[in-house]
Design an enzyme around this catalytic site. Structure first.
Site, PDB file in Angstrom:
ATOM      1  CD  GLU A 152     112.701  12.147  -8.806  1.00 27.94           C
ATOM      2  OE1 GLU A 152     112.006  12.070  -9.629  1.00 27.94           O
ATOM      3  OE2 GLU A 152     113.013  13.492  -8.272  1.00 27.94           O
ATOM      4  CG  ASP A 163     124.956  18.205 -25.339  1.00 27.39           C
ATOM      5  OD1 ASP A 163     125.400  18.065 -26.371  1.00 27.39           O
ATOM      6  OD2 ASP A 163     124.006  17.425 -24.850  1.00 27.39           O
ATOM      7  CG  ASP A 192     124.429  17.946 -19.222  1.00 33.00           C
ATOM      8  OD1 ASP A 192     125.302  17.525 -20.070  1.00 33.00           O
ATOM      9  OD2 ASP A 192     123.087  18.304 -19.412  1.00 33.00           O
TER      10      ASP A 192
END
Length: 434
Positions: A44, A111, A109
């Site tokens: 995807e 951040d 991830d």
């Protein structure tokens, strides 16, 4: 470096996707050698278009189809998702419940906004060279654990384009992991726990795990320069009150009095360590001695992972080589051999690389005008320009999929961004000290 104007982004993206995006390497990575039938076809992708139009469940037959669609849509952002049981673009035609996410890289991830309670230089989406050291420590700590504690070999670290970093663990066995196992891995790698209302977010047991000890060893190499000098975490009463909230109350009066007698964060930190080492043994459970020092260091410096991104197989993550629409910076791979030298502000913007490409064409045209007519005709039959990979391919990469040797010599181009020494096939170079 060429300043980025968001108003120019639509036109710049057209040029970027037509002439600069590394489709061949990109497809080579996500196809994984074509060993598994339909692996790429069942992957995807999602596109975010202008005005935040979001399109999920994109999938493509091959590299050519991917190129055509990206050049048609010119997405502002590209996200990569899981490999599904069926082609994602046909998910509406599949029997209810049959369309399932089966594999995906283990991703992380990190951040900068998650550190807002402990960084003093910036907040929210803003970053600077001082707080970027947090990302440097995060990469070193997490990558060491992935490599040494778990034995993962293929790890790709990527700059997000603005305020963080992403990691893609690409080993075949890792791509098959269940959500439960992924949750276990990210839990192992997490120490800082608690929301905004929780002041003390790190609690060590008396027997400190080897992973924690090795992480502390990495933090110690940066702590003085980053926390005590750069962030000046004990500069004044407002800042040291945050530290006192992490130590036993029995130490507060002594530390308050003596912090006022010292004149720098360095001196106050040395006194705190001395005071912690002299704690009465009956309050050891409150983490005096080295435990206290370590807990403070970990709370201020240890990586803060987004657990949901890592544990969900169907969770999408921003693709390498996307363009950040606010900064214009490219999401480039980070060379693990030069993590300390990586400078997010030296990363090329889409403006700089597109304008440099224009300069190359202009130079070529000027040269052609000085050639004989027959020579001009001969040259115009050749490709106008070879794809530029100077900022795209990191070599030697931590992830085998990005190998500069895959680009033939006539596909390589030495282009200079500002005064940076960008050479393909080498790692990103800074002008200062590398």
């Amino acid at each position: 470096m060429e300043p980025f104007d968001p108003a120019e982004l639509p036109e710049l993206l057209k040029l970027y996707y037509r002439r600069l995006f590394p489709y061949a390497q990109y497809y080579r990575w996500l196809n994984y050698g074509g060993v598994v039938k339909n692996y790429f076809q069942h992957r995807e992708f999602s596109f975010t278009l202008k005005d935040d139009i979001y399109i999920r469940y994109q999938s493509f037959n091959n590299q050519s189809d991917l190129e055509k669609e990206m050049q048609k849509m010119n997405p502002y952002k590209i996200d990569i998702g899981a490999v599904y049981s069926h082609r994602p673009n046909q998910h509406n035609t599949v029997k209810l419940g049959a369309f399932q996410a089966q594999e995906k890289e283990l991703v992380f991830d990190i951040d900068m906004t998650d550190y807002d309670d402990v960084r003093r230089c910036c907040s929210s989406a803003d970053i600077c060279s001082k707080c970027w050291t947090l990302m440097t420590m995060a990469i070193r700590i997490i990558d060491r654990a992935l490599k040494e504690d778990f034995g993962f070999k293929h790890r790709l670290w990527v700059y997000s384009g603005r305020r963080g970093v992403h990691c893609w663990v690409c080993d075949e066995s890792v791509r098959k992991l269940s959500s439960a196992v992924r949750s276990g891995i990210v839990e192992y790698l997490s120490l800082v726990k608690g929301g905004q209302d929780v002041k003390k977010k790190v609690h060590l047991s008396e027997n400190v795990h080897p992973f924690v000890r090795k992480s502390i060893s990495i933090i110690k190499k940066y702590f003085e320069g980053y926390a005590l000098v750069g962030q000046d975490i004990l500069e004044n009463k407002e800042s040291w009150d945050k530290i006192l909230a992490l130590v036993p109350e029995t130490m507060h009066n002594d530390l308050q009095q003596n912090f006022q007698k010292h004149h720098s964060s360095l001196q106050r930190w040395e006194y705190l360590k001395k005071a912690a080492s002299q704690c009465p043994s009956n309050i050891k459970n409150e983490k005096c001695g080295p435990w206290l020092e370590w807990e403070i260091m970990l709370q201020y410096c240890f990586p803060r992972l987004d657990i949901n991104v890592s544990k969900g197989i169907n969770h999408l993550l921003k693709s390498p080589f996307s363009v950040h629409p606010k900064t214009g910076r490219i999401s480039v791979p980070i060379d693990l051999q030069k993590v300390d030298q990586f400078d997010p502000f030296a990363v090329p913007t889409i403006s700089s690389i597109c304008h440099e490409l224009d300069a190359i064409f202009t130079s070529e045209v000027e040269k052609e005008e000085n050639q004989a007519e027959s020579d001009i005709k001969h040259r115009t039959r050749a490709p106008r320009h070879k794809v530029v990979y100077f900022f795209l391919v990191v070599g030697p990469s931590s992830c085998g999929m990005w190998d500069a040797a895959s680009a033939s010599p006539d596909e390589q181009c030495h282009v200079h961004a500002q005064d940076l020494n960008w050479q393909n096939p080498g790692p990103l170079q800074q002008s200062a000290s590398t």
